[in-house]
Design a protein around this motif. Sequence first.
Motif, PDB file in Angstrom:
ATOM      1  N   MET A  66       0.829  -1.053  -0.067  1.00  0.00           N
ATOM      2  CA  MET A  66       0.048  -0.027  -0.061  1.00  0.00           C
ATOM      3  C   MET A  66       0.832   1.228  -0.116  1.00  0.00           C
ATOM      4  SD  MET A  66      -2.995  -1.293   2.335  1.00  0.00           S
ATOM      5  CE  MET A  66      -3.802   0.491   2.717  1.00  0.00           C
ATOM      6  N   PHE A  67       1.755   1.227   0.628  1.00  0.00           N
ATOM      7  CA  PHE A  67       2.751   2.520   0.869  1.00  0.00           C
ATOM      8  C   PHE A  67       3.652   2.642  -0.304  1.00  0.00           C
ATOM      9  CE2 PHE A  67       2.221   2.966   5.390  1.00  0.00           C
ATOM     10  CZ  PHE A  67       2.246   4.346   5.464  1.00  0.00           C
ATOM     11  N   GLY A  68       3.893   1.408  -1.093  1.00  0.00           N
ATOM     12  CA  GLY A  68       4.637   1.672  -2.377  1.00  0.00           C
ATOM     13  C   GLY A  68       3.749   2.232  -3.297  1.00  0.00           C
ATOM     14  N   GLU A  69       2.590   1.794  -3.595  1.00  0.00           N
ATOM     15  CA  GLU A  69       1.542   2.354  -4.218  1.00  0.00           C
ATOM     16  C   GLU A  69       1.203   3.676  -4.136  1.00  0.00           C
ATOM     17  OE1 GLU A  69      -1.676  -0.223  -3.827  1.00  0.00           O
ATOM     18  OE2 GLU A  69      -0.955  -1.885  -4.869  1.00  0.00           O
ATOM     19  N   LYS A  70       1.215   4.262  -2.726  1.00  0.00           N
ATOM     20  CA  LYS A  70       1.083   5.481  -2.306  1.00  0.00           C
ATOM     21  C   LYS A  70       2.311   6.381  -2.937  1.00  0.00           C
ATOM     22  CE  LYS A  70      -3.036   5.772  -0.344  1.00  0.00           C
ATOM     23  NZ  LYS A  70      -4.174   6.319  -0.663  1.00  0.00           N
ATOM     24  N   LEU A  71       3.424   5.944  -2.560  1.00  0.00           N
ATOM     25  CA  LEU A  71       4.557   6.462  -2.756  1.00  0.00           C
ATOM     26  C   LEU A  71       5.267   6.802  -4.176  1.00  0.00           C
ATOM     27  CD1 LEU A  71       6.656   5.743   0.353  1.00  0.00           C
ATOM     28  CD2 LEU A  71       5.490   7.898  -0.091  1.00  0.00           C
ATOM     29  N   LYS A  72       4.617   5.795  -5.113  1.00  0.00           N
ATOM     30  CA  LYS A  72       4.935   5.610  -6.369  1.00  0.00           C
ATOM     31  C   LYS A  72       5.055   7.066  -7.184  1.00  0.00           C
ATOM     32  CE  LYS A  72       2.898   2.410  -8.182  1.00  0.00           C
ATOM     33  NZ  LYS A  72       2.139   1.313  -8.927  1.00  0.00           N
ATOM     34  N   GLY A  73       3.795   7.904  -6.950  1.00  0.00           N
ATOM     35  CA  GLY A  73       3.635   9.122  -7.542  1.00  0.00           C
ATOM     36  C   GLY A  73       4.454  10.191  -6.738  1.00  0.00           C
TER      37      GLY A  73
END
Length: 149
Positions: A66-73
Amino acid sequence: MFDQTQIQEFKEAFTVIDQNRDGIIDKEDLRDTFAAMGRLNVKNEELDAMMKEASGPINFTVFLTMFGEKLKGADPEDVITGAFKVLDPEGKGTIKKQFLEELLTTQCDRFSQEEIRNMWAAFPPDVGGNVDYKNICYVITHGDAKDQE
């Protein structure tokens, strides 16, 4: 996606949020975490919305994803700093608190008064009313050094 140091930091955060230490973050863990931070009476709808961000039970792997997806942008520090520099034509590294607050409360995704209070608590202006935007950019991209102690 993350280096070992970052994974360890996420593991520590997960452990803090997993209040009952069962390896799964649930709604009660979130409620207890908010209470530990001084925010009482969090609405069930708000907690439900947070829980719905995951496709199922939130174990550490899901949490990390979840954090990876949030931080990707998230933009790199130099991009965020460059955006602030547009507001600092003299290149001082600071912006007047009043000017920044006006922008954040009247433009685009407007800050609420609570968000403004939280921002000034995290990044207090100096006695001249200047805000160190380079520090803000650093914390956005690297986290707060105080949090890592």
